[in-house]
Design a protein around this motif. Structure first.
Motif, PDB file in Angstrom:
ATOM      1  N   TYR A 383      -1.445  -4.344 -37.331  1.00 10.85           N
ATOM      2  CA  TYR A 383      -2.100  -5.132 -38.372  1.00 10.85           C
ATOM      3  C   TYR A 383      -2.751  -6.375 -37.757  1.00 10.85           C
ATOM      4  CZ  TYR A 383      -2.579  -7.778 -42.749  1.00 10.85           C
ATOM      5  OH  TYR A 383      -3.063  -8.494 -43.811  1.00 10.85           O
ATOM      6  N   ASN A 384      -3.899  -6.745 -38.293  1.00 16.94           N
ATOM      7  CA  ASN A 384      -4.703  -7.857 -37.758  1.00 16.94           C
ATOM      8  C   ASN A 384      -5.241  -7.557 -36.359  1.00 16.94           C
ATOM      9  OD1 ASN A 384      -3.239 -10.981 -39.049  1.00 16.94           O
ATOM     10  ND2 ASN A 384      -4.484  -9.434 -40.025  1.00 16.94           N
ATOM     11  N   GLY A 385      -5.143  -6.305 -35.938  1.00 18.24           N
ATOM     12  CA  GLY A 385      -5.571  -5.985 -34.579  1.00 18.24           C
ATOM     13  C   GLY A 385      -4.655  -6.539 -33.513  1.00 18.24           C
ATOM     14  N   ARG A 386      -3.430  -6.895 -33.897  1.00 14.93           N
ATOM     15  CA  ARG A 386      -2.474  -7.399 -32.905  1.00 14.93           C
ATOM     16  C   ARG A 386      -1.961  -6.236 -32.065  1.00 14.93           C
ATOM     17  NH1 ARG A 386      -3.689 -12.502 -32.063  1.00 14.93           N
ATOM     18  NH2 ARG A 386      -4.049 -13.544 -34.071  1.00 14.93           N
ATOM     19  N   LEU A 387      -1.708  -6.486 -30.811  1.00 18.96           N
ATOM     20  CA  LEU A 387      -1.349  -5.446 -29.857  1.00 18.96           C
ATOM     21  C   LEU A 387       0.126  -5.537 -29.512  1.00 18.96           C
ATOM     22  CD1 LEU A 387      -4.473  -5.901 -27.566  1.00 18.96           C
ATOM     23  CD2 LEU A 387      -4.161  -4.247 -29.425  1.00 18.96           C
ATOM     24  N   ARG A 404       7.163   0.180 -20.303  1.00 15.44           N
ATOM     25  CA  ARG A 404       6.017   0.428 -21.179  1.00 15.44           C
ATOM     26  C   ARG A 404       5.097  -0.779 -21.059  1.00 15.44           C
ATOM     27  NH1 ARG A 404       5.608   3.715 -25.833  1.00 15.44           N
ATOM     28  NH2 ARG A 404       7.875   3.667 -26.109  1.00 15.44           N
ATOM     29  N   ARG A 405       3.865  -0.535 -20.682  1.00 11.71           N
ATOM     30  CA  ARG A 405       2.931  -1.650 -20.547  1.00 11.71           C
ATOM     31  C   ARG A 405       2.518  -2.159 -21.924  1.00 11.71           C
ATOM     32  NH1 ARG A 405      -1.990  -0.086 -22.166  1.00 11.71           N
ATOM     33  NH2 ARG A 405      -2.687   2.066 -21.853  1.00 11.71           N
ATOM     34  N   ALA A 406       2.034  -3.376 -21.955  1.00 13.44           N
ATOM     35  CA  ALA A 406       1.496  -3.922 -23.195  1.00 13.44           C
ATOM     36  C   ALA A 406       0.213  -3.184 -23.574  1.00 13.44           C
ATOM     37  CB  ALA A 406       1.206  -5.415 -23.027  1.00 13.44           C
ATOM     38  N   GLU A 407      -0.034  -3.084 -24.867  1.00 13.59           N
ATOM     39  CA  GLU A 407      -1.268  -2.463 -25.322  1.00 13.59           C
ATOM     40  C   GLU A 407      -2.471  -3.343 -24.973  1.00 13.59           C
ATOM     41  OE1 GLU A 407       0.121   0.153 -29.206  1.00 13.59           O
ATOM     42  OE2 GLU A 407      -0.630  -1.881 -29.515  1.00 13.59           O
ATOM     43  N   THR A 408      -3.604  -2.708 -24.863  1.00 15.25           N
ATOM     44  CA  THR A 408      -4.862  -3.397 -24.576  1.00 15.25           C
ATOM     45  C   THR A 408      -5.842  -3.135 -25.718  1.00 15.25           C
ATOM     46  OG1 THR A 408      -5.882  -1.500 -23.465  1.00 15.25           O
ATOM     47  CG2 THR A 408      -4.489  -2.955 -22.116  1.00 15.25           C
ATOM     48  N   PRO A 409      -6.914  -3.913 -25.809  1.00 11.35           N
ATOM     49  CA  PRO A 409      -7.933  -3.604 -26.823  1.00 11.35           C
ATOM     50  C   PRO A 409      -8.477  -2.180 -26.694  1.00 11.35           C
ATOM     51  CG  PRO A 409      -8.267  -5.819 -25.983  1.00 11.35           C
ATOM     52  CD  PRO A 409      -7.196  -5.203 -25.138  1.00 11.35           C
ATOM     53  N   GLU A 410      -8.534  -1.659 -25.466  1.00 14.63           N
ATOM     54  CA  GLU A 410      -9.007  -0.290 -25.282  1.00 14.63           C
ATOM     55  C   GLU A 410      -8.082   0.708 -25.985  1.00 14.63           C
ATOM     56  OE1 GLU A 410      -8.885  -2.583 -22.859  1.00 14.63           O
ATOM     57  OE2 GLU A 410     -11.070  -2.850 -22.733  1.00 14.63           O
ATOM     58  N   ASP A 411      -6.789   0.444 -25.963  1.00 14.06           N
ATOM     59  CA  ASP A 411      -5.853   1.307 -26.700  1.00 14.06           C
ATOM     60  C   ASP A 411      -6.133   1.243 -28.202  1.00 14.06           C
ATOM     61  OD1 ASP A 411      -4.308   2.020 -24.386  1.00 14.06           O
ATOM     62  OD2 ASP A 411      -3.309   0.078 -24.512  1.00 14.06           O
ATOM     63  N   TYR A 412      -6.384   0.047 -28.684  1.00 11.38           N
ATOM     64  CA  TYR A 412      -6.607  -0.149 -30.116  1.00 11.38           C
ATOM     65  C   TYR A 412      -7.850   0.599 -30.596  1.00 11.38           C
ATOM     66  CZ  TYR A 412      -7.349  -2.721 -34.509  1.00 11.38           C
ATOM     67  OH  TYR A 412      -7.542  -3.062 -35.825  1.00 11.38           O
ATOM     68  N   PHE A 413      -8.886   0.621 -29.761  1.00 13.84           N
ATOM     69  CA  PHE A 413     -10.146   1.253 -30.149  1.00 13.84           C
ATOM     70  C   PHE A 413     -10.217   2.735 -29.757  1.00 13.84           C
ATOM     71  CE2 PHE A 413     -11.615  -3.263 -29.707  1.00 13.84           C
ATOM     72  CZ  PHE A 413     -11.905  -3.457 -31.045  1.00 13.84           C
ATOM     73  N   ALA A 414      -9.182   3.245 -29.089  1.00 13.22           N
ATOM     74  CA  ALA A 414      -9.261   4.594 -28.517  1.00 13.22           C
ATOM     75  C   ALA A 414      -9.446   5.692 -29.554  1.00 13.22           C
ATOM     76  CB  ALA A 414      -8.010   4.875 -27.671  1.00 13.22           C
ATOM     77  N   THR A 415      -8.942   5.490 -30.753  1.00 14.31           N
ATOM     78  CA  THR A 415      -9.029   6.539 -31.771  1.00 14.31           C
ATOM     79  C   THR A 415     -10.231   6.386 -32.698  1.00 14.31           C
ATOM     80  OG1 THR A 415      -7.549   5.266 -33.222  1.00 14.31           O
ATOM     81  CG2 THR A 415      -6.538   6.918 -31.773  1.00 14.31           C
ATOM     82  N   VAL A 416     -11.008   5.355 -32.482  1.00 17.05           N
ATOM     83  CA  VAL A 416     -12.139   5.073 -33.366  1.00 17.05           C
ATOM     84  C   VAL A 416     -13.295   6.033 -33.085  1.00 17.05           C
ATOM     85  CG1 VAL A 416     -13.892   3.371 -33.987  1.00 17.05           C
ATOM     86  CG2 VAL A 416     -11.530   2.639 -33.601  1.00 17.05           C
ATOM     87  N   VAL A 417     -13.931   6.537 -34.137  1.00 11.66           N
ATOM     88  CA  VAL A 417     -15.166   7.288 -34.029  1.00 11.66           C
ATOM     89  C   VAL A 417     -16.291   6.345 -34.448  1.00 11.66           C
ATOM     90  CG1 VAL A 417     -16.474   9.289 -34.798  1.00 11.66           C
ATOM     91  CG2 VAL A 417     -13.985   9.446 -34.521  1.00 11.66           C
ATOM     92  N   TRP A 418     -17.053   5.881 -33.491  1.00 14.19           N
ATOM     93  CA  TRP A 418     -18.071   4.855 -33.777  1.00 14.19           C
ATOM     94  C   TRP A 418     -19.291   5.464 -34.458  1.00 14.19           C
ATOM     95  CZ3 TRP A 418     -16.695  -0.062 -33.197  1.00 14.19           C
ATOM     96  CH2 TRP A 418     -15.647  -0.360 -32.322  1.00 14.19           C
TER      97      TRP A 418
END
Length: 418
Positions: A383-387, A404-418
């Protein structure tokens, strides 16, 4: 007084290597606790702990528990997949789900897992999905009504409301279900139930055991079914507050043994294996959330803002749950300041503590939020784009390992269909 399992010097060195916030786990504590549980139930030759994967679905932790002889309890397809990748298979896996998609039954069966059915209608679903039923099937019992144990010698009252829970067979359905399963070729049976959560009473497990043992004896007598195991599930809790007293797992094991010998042995069922399905008891005290104070705010209250938020630990925001906080390096300082300790989400309930008495907190101080080893990182969200933060294992030799590494913005956007 709760004490962290890590020293200030150790934590400063860890935080210099891994940015806060992060979840930290204590290998020594986890192993020692698993061995205590096994010893407490060593009177039962078939005993096995099936760790509830949902509490801490972290492969390094699951592998560690497997080394200590534990199995896993899974409740979804991905938990089954994770367990397989960690080396679990066959009777090491218990599959306890509800409202279960058929493909998850198929996956559990392929792995040789013991399937624990939640509802009588799932018998036909399992038959349609698999064709031939497994040799062993378990069923989950819900007695309905209100479950209660009065104030015990520990001064703690256990009360919960199984009648409001969505889980399990009624007693009548259980007898009908066992007969139906036997007709369909099932040879061996298991019984499972969960009546209360996070109990701080040595009487809970023995009381539940007495209920299930008598039910098992009745089922055997009336249906002729061979009950191979009884799973006492979870519910054995941990003291989140420093003034609370921890459960004595040896007293609990002895209480279950007395019920076993007074109910099952006279019923000719002295070969029944006892299983447990603990998550919180196994892991919660051996994990903590490490965060750093980054802001202070003085308005109608005194606020300390930290770099963790409810995305890292949801329980305080979701349940109002208490988690003890240690300000590292100030363990012996007077708790003469009253703070709300907050995260950065745009939600007013994103608070790790409300009106908490703590030592003076200075910017940059490291805070340890205790007892997050179970239902901590596992309940994280974006939520809020928090990782979500990293997970780190403190090894017995004092070294650390990123598990387990911390999430990155790339992880957050990985499932997006632009």
């Amino acid at each position: 007084m709760k004490k962290p399992f890590v020293t200030q010097e150790q934590l400063q060195n860890i935080a210099a290597q891994y940015p806060t916030p992060f979840h930290l786990y204590d290998e020594r504590g986890i192993r020692e606790n698993a061995r205590r549980l096994k010893a407490a139930f060593s009177w039962n030759p078939g005993f096995r702990e099936y760790f509830a994967v949902k509490a801490t679905p972290t492969p390094a932790i699951l592998k560690l528990l497997r080394e200590e002889g534990c199995g896993v309890d899974c409740s979804s397809l991905t938990e089954l997949m994770m367990s397989e990748r960690c080396g679990f298979g066959g009777e090491e896996i218990m599959f306890s789900s509800n409202d279960t998609p058929p493909e998850e039954f198929s996956m559990a069966h392929r792995l040789g897992a013991t399937i624990n059915l939640d509802d009588i209608t799932h018998i036909d679903c399992l038959k349609e999905t698999l064709g031939t039923l497994p040799e062993t099937v378990s069923c989950r019992f819900n007695p309905g009504g209100v479950f209660s144990i009065g104030a015990s010698k520990e001064g703690f009252q256990v009360m919960d409301n199984p009648g409001d829970a969505k889980y399990g067979f009624t007693r009548g359905q259980l007898f009908e279900g066992f007969r139906r399963l036997k007709e369909l070729g099932v040879k061996y049976f298991g019984l499972h139930s969960f009546l209360a959560s996070n109990t701080l009473s040595n009487e809970y497990y023995p009381t539940l055991a007495g209920i299930l043992f008598q039910l098992a004896a009745d089922l055997k007598r009336e249906t002729g079914c061979h009950i191979r195991f009884i799973n006492l599930s979870g519910g054995v809790g941990v003291p989140y507050r420093p003034e609370q007293t921890a459960n004595d797992i040896f007293a609990i094991g002895e209480g279950v043994r007395r019920q076993y010998e007074s109910i099952l042995v006279p019923a000719g069922m002295g070969d029944v294996a006892i299983f447990t399905e603990l998550g919180r008891f196994m892991l919660a005290p051996y994990g903590c959330l490490v965060t750093r104070a980054i802001h202070e705010k003085h308005t109608y209250k005194e606020y300390i803002g930290v770099d963790a938020c409810a995305a890292d630990l949801m329980r305080p925001a979701m349940y109002g749950a208490y988690h003890h906080i240690t300000v590292m390096g100030k363990e012996d300082a007077p708790c003469d300041h009253i703070y709300d300790v907050t995260g950065c989400l745009c939600e007013n309930n994103d608070k790790f503590a409300v009106d908490r008495a703590l030592p003076r907190i200075d910017m940059g101080d490291l805070l340890v939020i205790h007892d997050t080893g179970a239902h901590g990182h596992a309940m994280g969200y974006n939520y809020n784009g928090r990782l979500r933060s990293a997970e780190i294992l403190l090894r017995e030799d004092g070294s650390t390992e990123l598990i387990r590494r911390a999430e990155t913005p790339e992880d957050y956007f990985a499932t997006v269909v632009w």
